[in-house]
Design a protein around this motif. Structure first.
Motif, short mmCIF file in Angstrom:
data_model
loop_
_atom_site.label_atom_id
_atom_site.label_comp_id
_atom_site.label_asym_id
_atom_site.label_seq_id
_atom_site.Cartn_x
_atom_site.Cartn_y
_atom_site.Cartn_z
N LYS A 121 0.76 -0.98 -0.17
CA LYS A 121 0.52 -0.28 0.14
C LYS A 121 0.75 0.91 -0.02
N ASP A 122 1.95 1.15 0.44
CA ASP A 122 2.57 2.33 0.89
C ASP A 122 3.95 2.88 -0.43
N GLY A 123 3.94 1.78 -0.61
CA GLY A 123 5.06 1.74 -1.97
C GLY A 123 6.19 0.81 -1.16
N LEU A 124 6.66 0.74 -0.53
CA LEU A 124 7.58 -0.09 0.58
C LEU A 124 8.59 -1.43 0.27
N ARG A 125 9.78 -1.98 0.32
CA ARG A 125 9.76 -2.48 -0.78
C ARG A 125 10.75 -3.86 1.44
N LEU A 126 10.06 -4.57 1.13
CA LEU A 126 9.72 -6.14 1.77
C LEU A 126 10.90 -6.28 1.58
N THR A 127 11.74 -6.34 1.77
CA THR A 127 12.91 -7.60 0.87
C THR A 127 13.22 -8.26 1.51
N PRO A 128 14.02 -9.65 0.83
CA PRO A 128 14.03 -10.83 1.79
C PRO A 128 14.73 -10.80 3.36
N VAL A 129 15.22 -9.89 3.09
CA VAL A 129 16.67 -9.96 4.60
C VAL A 129 15.69 -9.04 5.26
N ARG A 130 14.94 -7.95 5.23
CA ARG A 130 14.12 -7.44 6.18
C ARG A 130 12.73 -7.98 6.23
N ARG A 131 11.97 -9.36 5.55
CA ARG A 131 11.28 -10.15 5.44
C ARG A 131 11.20 -11.41 6.78
N LYS A 132 12.94 -11.50 7.40
CA LYS A 132 13.13 -12.59 7.34
C LYS A 132 14.24 -12.01 8.93
N VAL A 133 14.15 -11.06 9.09
CA VAL A 133 14.09 -10.42 10.56
C VAL A 133 12.87 -9.95 11.39
N LEU A 134 11.95 -9.53 10.22
CA LEU A 134 10.27 -9.60 10.61
C LEU A 134 10.27 -10.99 11.46
N GLU A 135 10.38 -11.86 10.21
CA GLU A 135 10.16 -13.44 10.72
C GLU A 135 10.57 -13.92 11.49
N MET A 136 12.04 -13.64 12.51
CA MET A 136 12.50 -13.53 13.09
C MET A 136 11.99 -13.45 14.47
N LEU A 137 11.58 -11.98 14.38
CA LEU A 137 11.57 -11.46 15.37
C LEU A 137 9.96 -11.61 15.77
N LEU A 138 8.38 -12.68 14.90
CA LEU A 138 7.54 -12.36 15.18
C LEU A 138 7.44 -13.80 16.02
N GLN A 139 8.52 -14.88 15.97
CA GLN A 139 9.08 -16.01 15.91
C GLN A 139 8.67 -15.89 17.93
N GLU A 140 9.01 -15.25 18.25
CA GLU A 140 9.04 -15.43 19.70
C GLU A 140 8.48 -13.99 20.10
N HIS A 141 7.87 -13.80 21.38
CA HIS A 141 7.22 -12.64 21.99
C HIS A 141 8.99 -12.68 23.31
N ARG A 142 9.28 -12.51 21.99
CA ARG A 142 11.41 -11.56 23.33
C ARG A 142 11.53 -10.92 22.55
N ALA A 143 12.59 -10.12 22.78
CA ALA A 143 12.85 -9.04 22.12
C ALA A 143 14.73 -9.67 21.99
N LEU A 144 14.76 -9.16 21.18
CA LEU A 144 16.14 -10.07 20.40
C LEU A 144 17.28 -8.66 19.96
N GLY A 145 18.61 -8.73 20.58
CA GLY A 145 19.53 -7.64 20.91
C GLY A 145 20.14 -7.87 18.81
N ALA A 146 21.03 -6.71 18.28
CA ALA A 146 20.88 -7.19 17.08
C ALA A 146 22.35 -8.15 16.30
N TYR A 147 22.71 -8.12 17.65
CA TYR A 147 24.35 -9.25 17.28
C TYR A 147 23.13 -11.02 17.04
N ALA A 148 22.28 -11.23 18.02
CA ALA A 148 21.67 -11.82 18.15
C ALA A 148 21.37 -12.31 16.19
N ILE A 149 19.85 -10.60 16.35
CA ILE A 149 19.70 -11.06 14.92
C ILE A 149 20.38 -11.75 13.75
N LEU A 150 21.91 -10.93 13.67
CA LEU A 150 22.54 -10.73 13.08
C LEU A 150 23.21 -12.67 12.82
#
Ligand SMILES: [Zn+2]
Ligand SMILES: [Zn+2]
Ligand SMILES: [Zn+2]
Length: 170
Positions: free
Chosen positions: A40-69
């Motif tokens: 709707k907003d013309g934003l690109r949900l690139t594979p890496v953006r989608r992957k990071v979102l998916e990882m965070l959605l898997q847990e109702h828990r906060a992840l630090g940048a290094y854990a994400i990396l």
């Protein structure tokens, strides 16, 4: 239900994250909402953006940048910190992910698509995070701000304590 566009059928004021719920649906609904909003907003949900979102959605828990990396590297997305940081910037800026200042970590938004100020409850034992919506501009802080002519744009509410699971185990 007060909002017809709200994708998750919960009481709008109920915090999401601590109690048992259909988590597969929870993840799929949030990913779907993010995809729809990007389209709707013309934003690109690139594979890496989608992957990071998916990882965070898997847990109702906060992840630090290094854990994400680390997880990005395991998923074959390379190991350059800027890749993770840029994806997180995008997700935070567009409201799909919130930063928890207290933990210097990130959590997926539990109320995607809805305009809101998040308020977090963070378990100090297991790091579980539940997100409730807050309306600080309507509360005591809002009244104080109005009294001095201050316009609130953003607030950070992070409550620390013990989640129901940890209370039961104790
Ligand atoms: Zn869930
Ligand atoms: Zn949120
Ligand atoms: Zn806990």
């Amino acid at each position: 239900m007060t909002s017809e566009t709200h994708p998750i059928p919960v009481d709008a004021t109920a915090p999401v994250g601590f109690h048992k719920h259909d988590h597969d649906t929870c993840v799929q609904t949030a990913l779907g909402a993010a995809e729809a909003q990007c389209k709707k907003d013309g934003l690109r949900l690139t594979p890496v953006r989608r992957k990071v979102l998916e990882m965070l959605l898997q847990e109702h828990r906060a992840l630090g940048a290094y854990a994400i990396l680390d997880r990005l590297r395991d998923a074959g997305f390379g190991s350059q910190p800027p890749v993770a940081y840029r994806a997180l910037d995008f997700l935070v800026q567009n409201g799909f992910v919130h930063k928890i200042e207290r933990l210097n970590a990130f959590v997926a938004c539990s109320h995607p698509g809805a305009e809101h100020s998040p308020a977090f409850m963070i378990c100090r034992k297991c790091d579980a995070v539940a997100e409730a919506k807050s309306a600080p501009a309507k509360g005591i802080l809002g009244a104080a701000a109005r009294a001095v002519g201050f316009e609130i744009e953003r607030t950070v509410v992070e409550a620390e304590g013990i989640c129901p699971d940890c209370t039961e185990k104790a």
